[in-house]
Design an enzyme around this catalytic site. Structure first.
Site, mmCIF file in Angstrom:
data_model
loop_
_atom_site.group_PDB
_atom_site.id
_atom_site.type_symbol
_atom_site.label_atom_id
_atom_site.label_comp_id
_atom_site.label_asym_id
_atom_site.label_seq_id
_atom_site.Cartn_x
_atom_site.Cartn_y
_atom_site.Cartn_z
ATOM 1 N N GLU A 1 0.827 -1.216 0.000
ATOM 2 C CA GLU A 1 0.000 0.000 0.000
ATOM 3 C C GLU A 1 0.863 1.268 0.000
ATOM 4 O OE1 GLU A 1 -4.097 -1.409 2.144
ATOM 5 O OE2 GLU A 1 -2.467 -0.818 3.467
ATOM 6 N N GLU B 1 -7.221 -7.193 -0.466
ATOM 7 C CA GLU B 1 -7.587 -7.156 0.953
ATOM 8 C C GLU B 1 -9.081 -6.886 1.048
ATOM 9 O OE1 GLU B 1 -5.301 -4.633 3.491
ATOM 10 O OE2 GLU B 1 -3.378 -5.538 2.942
#
Length: 714
Positions: A261, A344
């Protein structure tokens, strides 16, 4: 003696310290001691998985020439020439005892998952510079073999930054001891050299008179500097270990993530390109490298590498419409190279101390997953099984600024479908399994029953040693002296407790103590010359380093001068208090000594034992008998705050006075037939009756009090 407890704060102030009453002599000294509570890293070795499950056909995967291939084309994943939909889940090997890896994977298989995604925490595997650990709970090779045996594909996330609600986002704390400071997650040459097998200089701003123990072996010359030392490159050690387990080599790994991320943190493309170069050097050109970023244009713009070199996956809030996000994802992948993937898919959420336990609705979560799979998208459940932050490895977050500090619970249950103790008899597991079953072409095995749990009843404890008694046993060679207080990392105490002491002149009218910057939590004790034991520590607790956001560089300890009546206190001594964590063996282990001292010892609790249970930090120990080994939980209702050890294994932090977690999970493999030892290090106030209870259930209903709100007022 007065005690002051303060949260992580921009200042800790003791107003009008209580000084001695008038004495025959006005000349004397007080000893001010500050103990920084951070956790010291240690490994309680666990058996290798090879002793727990049948061996594979060979020590490494067997390559099946020209038959195995996992690739991306026509905006789909393809496995061995057939379209493939990833229905996976995160399950972190480092949050589960190795003896339970197979049990948890069986439950993931019963959920209908075909892929396991896991992070690899650098700090677990290299707790000290050059000291590599790949055994016990860190035996990633054994975990990969087990995934292969159980017919799972693997998506590996080796960082070097992982977030994961894990201390410092997986970075080793010793990175924080370098000077000038490293710029983590960047193309800073000093940082990349640690990944690339180069040299760094380890220097503190004001080096102690004696080098920290963890770098004494490389210390040379002046106490003002430490010589250059060669640090084995992290990926250079890790990636060759996992390369034989790539899918085209006969193993389970189909994808390897670059960073984590990154678009939510920075936009240093040189850093990302460097990681890709290193990964290709060790893993070759065939494995799919991927990034994961939030499903917004800003995060994808900063965190992805355009073209077909690296596949760009997305994540987004559960319940968001996946269609426009997958459409945006295609803009950041090469034509035909963008199978929709939510890397995710959040089945729950994390919880900090002082908050209500996080939860999400089963049917809401299942409906959101159904929308993704209906679009022929792939998804990875974060988490399929959360597990436990054993030891001191929990991470922390910040709110509005770095002083709004929020440490995570010991439990990483995450409201996942497979609960912390492995339970699957819950609405979320059933709802998600129903969705997967409708979309999966493969048959799904039957659901195993919950593992049996048992409460072993009341456990009577006794106070065995105060913190100050413990300090007297520490070898003076471990004491570090410095003109000003130094951070924990700079004296080699990566986790654990650090005691700071300094003397100052007595004033009858008292004085004002001011500490501008301390991470994370301080308790100050003042001792008078008239007392026999002249030296009561004030300690500061490392409750977990920040793992996400712009305040990632989170050193622990006293990080500023200390003032008394406006004058800087000088001449500090710092003493490391060792407690075991997950990946180092201590030369001196107070928990082991305490546990062994109560074996075969008969004692009776009396009123004096209870009266002597004071607010000063102390070790409490007791035994409980196990006739039938089952999972259990230790309830700490009525206690203050501390850490606990079962048979010398660090089961984590407890803080029922703040909540919401009341009970700590004790997996059955930690227990043994007959007598078992429990040792508690209580920091504040013990249960008045000095008892805990072994029960058969978790408990997240401890209510927060006024102290929890002050934790966030840093």
């Amino acid at each position: 003696m007065q005690g002051l407890t303060g949260s992580r704060t921009s200042s800790v102030r003791t107003e009008s310290l209580a000084m001695a009453r008038r004495r025959s002599s006005r000349t004397g000294f007080f000893l001010l001691s500050l103990l920084v509570l951070a956790a010291f890293t240690l490994f309680a070795p666990l058996p290798s998985l090879s002793s727990l499950s049948p061996p594979l056909r060979s020590s490494s995967p067997i390559r099946e020439v020209n038959t195995r291939k996992f690739e991306i084309k026509n905006d789909k994943f393809w496995k061995d020439g057939q379209p493939f939909q990833i229905i996976g889940g995160d399950l972190h090997y480092f949050r589960v005892l190795p003896e339970y890896w197979e049990d948890r994977l069986l439950r993931a298989k019963a959920l209908g998952l075909n892929t396991i995604q896991t992070y690899v925490p650098w700090n677990l595997h290299e707790p000290r510079p050059g000291k590599l650990v790949f055994e016990g709970i860190a035996d990633i090779v054994a975990f990969l073999k087990l995934c292969q045996k159980m017919d799972f594909l693997v998506m590996l996330r080796p960082g070097p930054y992982i977030c994961a609600e894990w201390d410092l986002g997986g970075f080793p704390a010793w990175l924080l001891a370098t000077n000038p400071p490293l710029r983590l997650r960047s193309s800073d040459p000093a940082f990349l050299h640690l990944v690339c097998n180069e040299k760094i200089t380890l220097i503190t701003k004001e080096a102690p008179s004696r080098p920290p123990k963890h770098i004494q072996e490389v210390y040379r010359g002046s106490p003002k500097a430490y010589t250059k030392m060669r640090v084995d490159r992290w990926w250079g050690n890790l990636l060759p270990k996992i390369a034989p387990f790539l899918y085209d080599e006969g193993g389970p790994i189909v994808m390897v993530q670059i960073e984590n991320e990154y678009g939510s943190y920075g936009d240093d493309k040189a850093y990302l390109h460097h990681l890709v170069t290193v990964a290709r050097r060790h893993l070759g050109d065939d494995v799919i490298l991927y990034t994961t970023d939030g499903g917004t244009r800003e995060t994808l713009e900063k965190g992805t590498i355009r073209g077909d070199t690296v596949f760009s996956a997305v994540d987004f809030s559960t319940g968001d419409d996946p269609h426009p996000i997958f459409k945006l994802q295609k803009e950041y992948n090469a034509p035909g190279k963008s199978p929709p993937l939510c890397a995710e898919f959040y089945t729950g959420w994390l919880t900090h101390w002082g908050e209500n336990i996080a939860s999400t609705g089963a049917h809401f979560t299942a409906a959101a997953l159904d929308r993704i799979l209906t679009l022929k998208g792939s998804a990875v459940l974060y988490m399929a099984h959360g597990g436990t932050n054993f030891g001191f490895y929990n991470g922390a977050n910040t709110g509005a600024d770095e002083f709004d500090y929020k440490p995570d619970l010991t439990s990483y249950d995450y409201d996942a479908p497979i609960r912390e103790s492995g339970d699957v008899d819950n609405a979320k597991f059933k709802a998600l399994r129903g969705v997967v079953k409708r979309h999966s072409a493969a048959s799904i095995p039957s659901v195993p029953s919950n593992n049996e749990k048992k409460g072993y009843g009341l456990i009577q404890l006794q106070k065995t040693e105060s913190l100050f008694d413990l300090i007297n046993k520490i070898d003076p060679i471990g004491v570090v002296e410095s003109e000003n207080p130094a951070s924990m990392e700079s004296v080699g105490q990566m986790f654990g407790f650090l005691l700071y002491t300094s003397a100052y002149a007595v004033k009858d009218q008292g004085g004002n103590l001011f500490i501008p910057n301390v991470h994370d939590r301080a308790q100050v004790f003042i001792s008078c010359p008239s007392e026999d034991n002249g030296g009561r520590p004030t300690y500061v607790e490392n409750m977990g380093r920040i793992n996400y956001g712009s305040h990632l560089f989170d050193q622990k300890g006293i990080l500023s001068p200390v003032y008394l009546d406006g004058n800087i206190l000088k001449s500090w001594k710092m003493v490391a208090i060792p407690f075991q964590n997950l990946n180092e063996v201590l030369d001196i282990n107070p928990i082991k000594e305490t546990a062994h001292s109560i074996i075969n010892k008969t004692w009776t609790l009396n009123i004096k034992d209870i009266e002597e249970a004071s607010i000063e930090p102390a070790l409490y120990s007791g035994c409980f008998v196990v006739n039938e080994i089952k999972d259990t939980f230790i309830s700490f209702r009525g206690w203050g705050k501390g850490i606990a050890f079962v048979n010398e294994f660090n089961i984590g932090r407890f803080w029922p006075s703040t909540g919401p977690q009341c009970n700590l999970y004790v997996p059955a493999p930690l227990l043994r037939h007959g007598e078992n030892n429990l040792v508690i290090f209580e920091l504040e106030s013990p249960n008045p009756e000095l008892v805990v209870h072994s029960v058969d259930h978790p408990d997240f209903a401890c209510s927060s009090n006024s102290r929890s709100s002050s934790l966030h007022q840093l």
